[in-house]
Motif scaffolding. Structure first.
Motif, short mmCIF file in Angstrom:
data_model
loop_
_atom_site.label_atom_id
_atom_site.label_comp_id
_atom_site.label_asym_id
_atom_site.label_seq_id
_atom_site.Cartn_x
_atom_site.Cartn_y
_atom_site.Cartn_z
N ILE A 124 -4.25 -7.75 -18.74
CA ILE A 124 -4.19 -6.56 -18.14
C ILE A 124 -4.82 -5.11 -19.32
CG2 ILE A 124 -2.00 -4.27 -18.33
CD1 ILE A 124 -0.58 -6.38 -17.58
N LYS A 125 -5.18 -5.89 -20.08
CA LYS A 125 -6.27 -5.21 -21.24
C LYS A 125 -7.28 -4.95 -20.74
CE LYS A 125 -6.97 -4.78 -25.93
NZ LYS A 125 -7.30 -5.35 -27.76
N GLN A 126 -7.35 -6.10 -20.72
CA GLN A 126 -8.89 -6.30 -20.75
C GLN A 126 -9.67 -5.76 -19.28
OE1 GLN A 126 -11.08 -10.08 -20.23
NE2 GLN A 126 -10.53 -10.13 -22.96
N ILE A 127 -8.63 -6.01 -18.01
CA ILE A 127 -8.67 -5.01 -17.00
C ILE A 127 -9.21 -3.65 -17.27
CG2 ILE A 127 -9.01 -4.65 -14.88
CD1 ILE A 127 -9.98 -7.75 -15.50
N GLY A 128 -7.64 -3.13 -17.45
CA GLY A 128 -7.57 -2.14 -17.88
C GLY A 128 -8.65 -1.52 -18.74
N LEU A 129 -8.80 -2.05 -20.16
CA LEU A 129 -9.89 -0.72 -20.51
C LEU A 129 -11.62 -1.27 -19.64
CD1 LEU A 129 -8.92 -2.57 -23.98
CD2 LEU A 129 -8.70 -0.01 -23.48
N GLY A 130 -11.97 -2.04 -19.22
CA GLY A 130 -13.04 -1.87 -18.42
C GLY A 130 -12.90 -0.74 -17.50
N LEU A 131 -11.78 -1.00 -16.57
CA LEU A 131 -11.84 0.17 -15.34
C LEU A 131 -11.87 1.83 -16.34
CD1 LEU A 131 -9.43 -0.85 -13.12
CD2 LEU A 131 -12.15 -0.81 -13.00
N LEU A 132 -11.10 2.59 -17.50
CA LEU A 132 -11.65 3.04 -18.35
C LEU A 132 -12.30 3.98 -18.80
CD1 LEU A 132 -9.59 5.80 -18.62
CD2 LEU A 132 -8.41 4.36 -20.91
N LEU A 133 -13.01 2.88 -19.76
CA LEU A 133 -13.81 2.59 -20.47
C LEU A 133 -15.01 3.13 -19.49
CD1 LEU A 133 -12.79 1.04 -24.13
CD2 LEU A 133 -13.14 3.40 -23.66
N GLY A 134 -14.70 2.20 -18.41
CA GLY A 134 -16.35 1.93 -17.85
C GLY A 134 -16.37 3.84 -16.85
N LEU A 135 -15.87 4.49 -16.82
CA LEU A 135 -15.56 5.45 -15.86
C LEU A 135 -15.76 6.13 -17.18
CD1 LEU A 135 -14.64 7.33 -13.40
CD2 LEU A 135 -12.28 6.63 -13.82
N ILE A 136 -14.91 5.93 -18.55
CA ILE A 136 -15.48 7.57 -18.90
C ILE A 136 -17.43 7.16 -19.31
CG2 ILE A 136 -14.91 7.39 -21.08
CD1 ILE A 136 -11.79 7.19 -21.28
N GLY A 137 -17.58 6.19 -19.32
CA GLY A 137 -19.16 5.86 -20.09
C GLY A 137 -19.41 6.34 -19.08
N GLY A 138 -19.51 6.72 -17.32
CA GLY A 138 -19.92 7.19 -16.59
C GLY A 138 -20.33 8.56 -16.97
N VAL A 139 -19.46 9.05 -17.04
CA VAL A 139 -19.04 10.23 -17.00
C VAL A 139 -19.72 10.86 -17.94
CG1 VAL A 139 -17.56 12.46 -17.12
CG2 VAL A 139 -16.67 11.18 -15.83
N LEU A 140 -19.89 10.36 -19.32
CA LEU A 140 -20.54 11.02 -20.35
C LEU A 140 -22.28 10.67 -20.01
CD1 LEU A 140 -18.36 9.09 -23.39
CD2 LEU A 140 -19.35 11.63 -22.74
N ILE A 141 -22.28 9.80 -19.65
CA ILE A 141 -23.76 9.77 -19.06
C ILE A 141 -24.44 10.54 -17.76
CG2 ILE A 141 -25.14 7.63 -17.93
CD1 ILE A 141 -23.97 5.34 -18.75
N VAL A 142 -23.92 10.82 -16.55
CA VAL A 142 -24.50 11.68 -16.04
C VAL A 142 -24.27 13.29 -16.89
CG1 VAL A 142 -23.68 12.72 -13.61
CG2 VAL A 142 -22.75 11.05 -13.90
N GLN A 143 -23.18 13.89 -17.77
CA GLN A 143 -23.07 14.66 -18.40
C GLN A 143 -24.04 14.56 -19.36
OE1 GLN A 143 -20.73 17.66 -17.76
NE2 GLN A 143 -20.71 16.21 -15.85
#
Length: 588
Positions: free
Chosen positions: A182-201
């Motif tokens: 749960i930790k690996q998948i949860g962090l992967g999804l959350l930080l991937g989405l945050i990372g994508g937002v940061l890259i775009v911004q």
């Protein structure tokens, strides 16, 4: 560098003879290795690090090129395959390894986890560059599965390496493993989405030079991968999610980023497969080649198909499509990378895991990689193109412009050359004719080889493609694929039943139009080339409009033959209809 150059030139050989290109990269590494030309490379840690970085680059590009629409329509079946499918494959393969290699059950399941995931590099390469034009949902299911199943395989492998190394029982670590997953998948999804937002911004707000923009984006993506991995999340899932988010947003220099990513992905694939080939020692293969080949055949013909069928039972893929998904389960660099972990974990049979996995991957690439396109043809899944050839260029606009600039070359027999009008929502601005530029309103009627520049709203380019495409040559097989004639999708199903025999439809279905019936049977929005079997006839979607509504339906009186005489790969809806048809036949 010489090996990279040789690998690049080998692509010409692969294209000529239809050889699996990634297998060639692997073989070049083997030939150059310690048992070939004598390059002694045995640094497992360095190989794992280089391979992980290369895989992160490949996964980011895979996500970057995946549209949200494709992801949405394939997400549920693909994620089921990426989780439950990986687990089922690991268990089935582990059971076979238990008897063929004499491992303990834990060791067998560890080997099953190592080879359980499909390889993103191999699948994306075959589907995107192999000239295989199949239904979008099937393609997206395979691509999303290959992009998201690595975290599950990595989690299982890392967890089982730790358990085998410590001698701990599997049942005592169950809760701990669940929390870790749960930790690996949860962090992967959350930080991937945050990372994508940061890259775009960052790309929208920071004035980056056009030439540096692709490097900037890739560096940020690798930062997302590294940070997520460092804090215990799935870096591979994070970088894939970041790629999907970034690729579906409007950012500057996107065309340049696409081209750069394509080149970097090729380089990453070459380096990854060459390094893993150099790491292998072929002189150690003969002692385990027979059980390893047996396991590879079991994986290709039994474990993968059975796992896929069980996972896809609830979904609306046809028997042939499920069979194709089962076949495109290529193993590749990910499995070999994971096979390094037992060596790094100092397990007793560490090298045996690696050698067995290497042979399994080579057999998978050889059998499946060589036959993906022929199998697609044999199953009748390669669909005719919707439009003819087109000469189109997307021009980057600076900043966050709310328009796209496209350049089309007017080709022979295109509708626009025959007088079709350009829609009002497209704004032609410039025509280049014989090297001279002129405003569109002064250019007169368009001529062949004119270059036309148009501003359009984002996402509407495919609607213009038909205007500027050459006349589509009708292949003699197209009628066979789409049926010999068409029917109006707005006509009632009652008329359909009266024409082709009573008892085909229920009373509720008779009140629907043909389009509504097809949408109901398909379980969602219809797609180009979708098929619905009703008794002895087959209805085929020939054309949809921009809203996804059916505009033209073909009808065939020759039902598609099943992919196999056994009742394999049927989904639940097909099983229900088969039982209902059988019951009706018995009543008559």
């Amino acid at each position: 560098m010489s090996l990279i150059l040789i690998a690049a030139f080998s692509s010409l050989l692969a294209e000529r003879f239809g050889a699996p290109l990634l297998l060639l990269f692997l073989l070049i590494g083997l030939v150059a290795g310690v048992d070939g030309l004598g390059i002694d490379f045995s640094n497992n840690s360095a190989a794992y690090m280089l391979g992980s970085i290369a895989l992160a680059i490949i996964l980011f590009d895979s996500g970057f090129g995946t549209s949200l629409q494709s992801f949405r329509q394939a997400a549920v079946p693909a994620l089921t395959l990426a989780t439950v499918g990986v687990l089922l494959t690991a268990v089935l393969f582990g059971a076979a390894a238990r008897f063929l290699l004499g491992f303990t059950w834990l060791e067998s399941f560890l080997l099953g986890s190592i080879v359980a995931s499909t390889d993103a590099a191999a699948v994306f390469f075959l589907l995107r560059t192999g000239g295989i034009n199949i239904r979008d949902k099937v393609r997206s299911t395979l691509e999303v599965e290959s992009g998201t199943n690595d975290p599950m395989a990595i989690f299982l492998t890392v967890a089982l390496v730790g358990i085998v190394a410590s001698g701990e029982a599997l049942d005592s670590a169950g809760v701990e493993l669940l929390l870790l997953f749960i930790k690996q998948i949860g962090l992967g999804l959350l930080l991937g989405l945050i990372g994508g937002v940061l890259i775009v911004q960052i790309m929208r707000r920071v004035p980056v030079e056009r030439g540096l923009a692709p490097i900037f984006v890739l560096a940020l993506a690798l930062l997302v991968f590294a940070y997520t991995s460092a804090i215990g999340g799935s870096g591979f899932l994070a970088v894939y999610v970041a790629g999907i988010y970034t690729g579906n947003k409007k950012i500057q220099a996107k065309t340049s980023i696409n081209r750069f990513q394509e080149g970097m992905t090729w380089l990453a694939q070459i380096i990854m497969f060459l390094v893993l080939g150099l790491l292998a020692t072929p002189s150690q293969f003969p002692q385990i080649v027979l059980p390893a080949v047996g396991l590879a055949i079991f994986l290709v013909f039994i474990a993968r198909p059975l796992a896929v069928w069980l996972c896809l039972l609830p979904f609306d893929l046809t028997q042939r499509e499920t069979g194709f998904v089962a076949w495109v389960g290529l193993r590749g660099a990910v499995s070999i990378l994971l096979a390094i972990l037992p060596i790094l974990g100092n397990l007793e049979n560490g090298q045996l895991y690696f050698n067995t996995t290497f042979i399994v991957v080579m057999v998978s690439l050889a059998i499946q990689g060589w036959t993906v396109k022929p199998v697609a043809k044999r199953l009748g899944l390669i669909i005719p193109p919707q439009i003819g050839a087109i000469d189109k260029l997307e021009v980057d606009l600076p900043g966050t412009a709310n328009h796209e600039l496209l350049a089309y070359r007017v080709v022979a027999d295109s509708p626009v050359l025959r007088g079709e009008r350009i829609p009002r929502w497209a704004r032609p601005s410039l025509v280049i004719r014989d090297g001279n530029s002129m405003r569109y309103q002064y250019a007169g009627r368009l001529r062949e080889n004119d270059q036309v520049y148009l501003f359009i709203a984002p996402g509407f380019s495919r609607l213009l493609d038909r205007l500027f495409a050459s006349r589509l040559a009708v292949d003699e097989n197209d009628n066979e694929f789409f049926g010999t004639f068409t029917i109006d999708p707005s006509r009632s199903c009652e008329e359909l039943e009266s024409a082709y025999g009573p008892g085909l439809l229920s009373e509720t279905e008779k009140s629907l139009t043909i389009a509504e019936l097809m949408e109901q049977r398909l379980g969602g929005k219809p797609d180009y080339a979708d098929r619905v079997k009703i008794g002895r006839i087959v209805l085929i979607v020939r054309q949809t409009d921009e809203h996804g509504l059916i505009k033209m339906v073909g009808i065939s009186l020759e039902p598609v033959a099943p992919a196999t005489r056994l009742p394999l790969f049927l989904n639940l809806r097909e099983i229900v209809h088969m039982i209902r048809d059988f019951a009706r036949a018995r009543r008559k």
